[in-house]
Design a protein around this motif. Structure first.
Motif, PDB file in Angstrom:
ATOM      1  N   LEU A 142       0.828  -1.206   0.000  1.00  0.00           N
ATOM      2  CA  LEU A 142       0.000   0.000   0.000  1.00  0.00           C
ATOM      3  C   LEU A 142       0.868   1.263   0.000  1.00  0.00           C
ATOM      4  O   LEU A 142       1.973   1.257   0.545  1.00  0.00           O
ATOM      5  N   PRO A 143       0.353   2.345  -0.568  1.00  0.00           N
ATOM      6  CA  PRO A 143       1.078   3.616  -0.494  1.00  0.00           C
ATOM      7  C   PRO A 143       0.962   4.210   0.916  1.00  0.00           C
ATOM      8  O   PRO A 143       0.185   3.729   1.738  1.00  0.00           O
ATOM      9  N   THR A 144       1.722   5.249   1.166  1.00  0.00           N
ATOM     10  CA  THR A 144       1.714   5.915   2.465  1.00  0.00           C
ATOM     11  C   THR A 144       0.758   7.102   2.444  1.00  0.00           C
ATOM     12  O   THR A 144       0.866   7.948   1.556  1.00  0.00           O
ATOM     13  N   PRO A 145      -0.193   7.159   3.389  1.00  0.00           N
ATOM     14  CA  PRO A 145      -1.066   8.329   3.446  1.00  0.00           C
ATOM     15  C   PRO A 145      -0.226   9.605   3.561  1.00  0.00           C
ATOM     16  O   PRO A 145       0.790   9.630   4.246  1.00  0.00           O
ATOM     17  N   GLY A 146      -0.652  10.645   2.848  1.00  0.00           N
ATOM     18  CA  GLY A 146       0.072  11.902   2.837  1.00  0.00           C
ATOM     19  C   GLY A 146       1.048  12.022   1.670  1.00  0.00           C
ATOM     20  O   GLY A 146       1.535  13.113   1.373  1.00  0.00           O
ATOM     21  N   LYS A 147       1.321  10.901   0.994  1.00  0.00           N
ATOM     22  CA  LYS A 147       2.251  10.925  -0.137  1.00  0.00           C
ATOM     23  C   LYS A 147       1.614  11.646  -1.319  1.00  0.00           C
ATOM     24  O   LYS A 147       0.463  11.411  -1.654  1.00  0.00           O
TER      25      LYS A 147
END
Length: 121
Positions: A39-44
């Motif tokens: 999963l991607p990182t929130p805020g990216k």
């Protein structure tokens, strides 16, 4: 609510200025059983076309690209325990991440339902 598709088989379902992104039923069918999701990182912050996530199946690993530019606001943590949700419900419980759109006009370059159906025919 509007849904658009990339030629790489990602979908984005847009409500207001937030998009929910995942892979299409066609894509999950081609990949086979999904065993892991990075999963991607929130805020990216992502630019359209950037790699956002990785989906691994028993057949291959596939990059998931951002269909639009924006900032990741939420990821589907349920996929960490149950990556197969992408197989069983790719457009419902199997979504991958949500993104706050920087520019809704980027949606104009994506495929609509009819164009995507033609693309996968």
């Amino acid at each position: 609510m509007t849904t658009r598709y990339t030629e790489d088989h990602e979908y984005i379902r847009v409500e207001g200025t937030t998009g929910t992104v995942g892979i299409t039923n066609y894509a999950q069918d081609q990949l086979g059983d999904i065993v892991f999701v990075e999963l991607p990182t929130p805020g990216k912050k992502l630019k359209k076309g950037d790699e956002a996530a990785v989906v691994e199946s028993v057949k291959a690993a596939s990059e998931i690209y951002a269909p639009v530019s924006g900032t990741i606001t939420e990821v589907n943590l349920a996929l960490q325990a149950e990556p197969g949700l992408i197989n069983t419900a790719p457009d419902a419980g199997g979504w991958i991440y949500k993104i706050a759109l920087d520019d809704t006009s980027e949606l104009d370059s994506l495929l609509d339902d009819a164009a995507y159906a033609k693309h996968t025919a």
